[in-house]
Design a protein around this motif. Structure first.
Motif: not given
Length: 541
Positions: A99-102, A117-120, A85-86, A126-127
């Protein structure tokens, strides 16, 4: 009636008021989490007109083909599709800012979050991790650090549990003073002492914030306990004397120190002032104001020290040992005891919090050397050691001049500790989280020891605790040496501090006390140490 010009001005003013200030630039973001959480977050972003976030899309924990779009926001796939996607959004020049992670532990594992995190990071995105989304949405308090790792599981052995009525008999109802009360060891000392109900608990610390935290915590737990907080540096003799004169403590637990090896290595004067001169000021107050005992918290880095922090702590040990030996023929003289132990798991600035932060941020774990190893214990173990060994020594009148050492089993390799933490975090070492070796820091040893080469290891009579005994340095000599250390520290003479402190720390092992007879005064021997070259000092270590 308004004239034509006035009407035009009025209309322009109304128009301007409707337009309002220029809108702020909104950051693009992708949500990763359950649809229920994402839907609420999207609704909040839409209803909050001041929101600085524009939701580009949602990645669900698992692929749900039936859900293509919700609340006007596209479903981009599952969290496993984050990399593709990125890449696509970057090609379309629509790469998100965040990217906001729940990350509440419900749908995403630690391994899932690490891969996100690695993909971003590969795309420079920023995560943002939200640990407790519902508490945050409802504005409830939440632990900002999330769930902590089970520290005890990192030891690789059973945790020692030291318990004795002896501690109760020595502390209950008495005036107790703790220096460094807001630190890792000091605050745990205060908590365990408070349970025993001393008559007065005096908290001494130079940090207002740390002092406030431990005082408020104790007052909530023990509202009826007489707790006194004193902001004072142990290097300030008049302030320390005022505290002693006011509260007349029976037992003093001396936990205040500068403990971080690299920092003390580049700040020799500050390290000497706190760890040596500060210790002497507290010790002298114990003698002056009639306390029964002082218990000094020390470290395995004081054993055959290579770094200045360990050397300053060793000199502190030697001074307390010399004072303790002065009471061999006087049963009413105060006791001066030292308790020595290894690294405390989870203490501020230690390796475990560093590894935890690196794991949370999805970074490699940094280890200084593949073979570096340390002795480890929990803070609860450390404090139980301090309380039980010192209380037993007071009750049984053990031999003076001893240093108490916890039997901590075998040392732990730091790289093994790192792998254990990665596994406890639900990840695979080397596969999900790499380990990088960054080299030893200044003043750092590969291996720590619990007993100096000049010390005799004997059974203490207390389960799990040994005694280290060595020949003490006569008090007049070490007093003269510390006087000179104070002069050098005040003058900012770093090189002189390094020579003298290391020379003094190694003297019990390298020297013969008969050497003192070869000098007309202690001052001449101190001068001998100061004249030694830095190279000679390093070689002797």
């Amino acid at each position: 009636m308004l004239r034509r010009g006035e009407r035009q001005f009025s209309e322009r003013r109304k128009s301007a008021s409707r337009v309002g200030p220029k809108a702020a630039v909104r950051k693009k973001a992708i949500l990763v989490g359950s649809w229920q959480w994402a839907r609420v977050s999207i609704d909040l972003a839409k209803t909050d007109h001041g929101s600085s976030v524009e939701i580009q899309g949602v990645l669900l924990p698992r692929q749900e083909d039936s859900l293509v779009r919700g609340c006007g926001v596209p479903i981009l796939g599952s969290q496993h599709d984050i990399a593709s996607v990125l890449r696509r959004l970057e090609f379309e020049e629509k790469l998100p800012d965040h990217v906001i992670v729940c990350d509440d532990g419900t749908f995403l594992s630690n391994r899932d979050v690490t891969r996100i995190i690695h993909a971003c990071r590969e795309r420079g995105v920023e995560v943002c991790r939200i640990r407790d989304p519902w508490a945050q949405l409802l504005q409830h308090s939440s632990d900002p650090n999330g769930q902590r790792l089970p520290i005890e599981e990192l030891l690789g052995r059973s945790e020692y549990k030291l318990d004795s009525q002896t501690v109760l008999r020595q502390i209950a109802g008495r005036s107790i003073l703790v220096t460094g009360a807001g630190g890792t060891i000091g605050s745990e000392l205060c908590r365990q002492i408070a349970q025993i109900r001393p008559g007065t608990l005096v908290l001494v610390d130079s940090s207002e914030y740390n002092l406030y935290q431990i005082e408020m915590s104790l007052r909530e737990l023990y509202p009826d306990l007489n707790i006194v907080s004193e902001i004072a540096s142990i290097c300030d003799a008049p302030a320390i004397n005022r505290v002693f004169a006011t509260y007349r403590p029976s037992i003093v637990y001396h936990a205040a120190a500068l403990k971080h090896v690299p920092i003390v290595e580049v700040n020799p004067c500050a390290g000497a002032m706190t760890n040596i001169i500060g210790t002497r000021i507290v010790s002298n107050a114990v003698c002056e104001y009639g306390a029964r005992a002082m218990v000094q918290v020390s470290t395995d880095k004081a054993v055959n020290p290579i770094g200045l922090m360990g050397a300053t702590k060793r000199v502190g040990e030697l001074y307390c040992q010399a004072l303790d030996m002065c009471g061999v023929d006087d049963t009413k003289a105060p006791r001066f005891m030292t308790v020595r132990f290894g690294n405390v798991l989870g203490s501020s600035g230690s390796i475990v919090p560093l590894f935890e932060r690196q794991l949370r941020e999805g970074r490699p774990l940094t280890v200084t050397h593949p073979d570096i190893e340390r002795f480890f214990m929990t803070v609860r173990e450390a404090v139980q050691l301090i309380l039980q060994s010192s209380s037993s020594a007071l009750e049984t009148e053990t031999q003076r001049g001893s240093i108490f050492v916890l039997d901590m089993g075998n040392p732990v390799r730091i790289v093994d500790l790192a792998r254990r933490m990665i596994t406890l975090y639900g990840l695979e070492p080397d596969e999900d989280v790499p380990i990088e070796f960054v080299g030893l820091r200044p003043g750092e040893k590969l291996y720590e020891e619990l007993f100096d080469i000049c010390e005799e290891q004997i059974e203490s009579g207390i389960e799990g605790i040994f005694e280290a005994r060595s020949r003490p340095i006569p008090l007049p000599f070490i007093t003269m040496a510390i006087n000179r250390i104070a002069e050098l520290a005040v003058g900012g003479e770093d090189e002189g501090i390094v020579r003298l402190v290391h020379g003094l720390a190694r003297y019990p092992a390298k020297g013969n006390h008969k050497d003192l007879l070869d000098y007309s005064s202690a001052a001449e021997l101190v001068t001998k140490f100061e004249s030694a070259s830095l190279t000679e000092t390093a070689n002797d270590r």
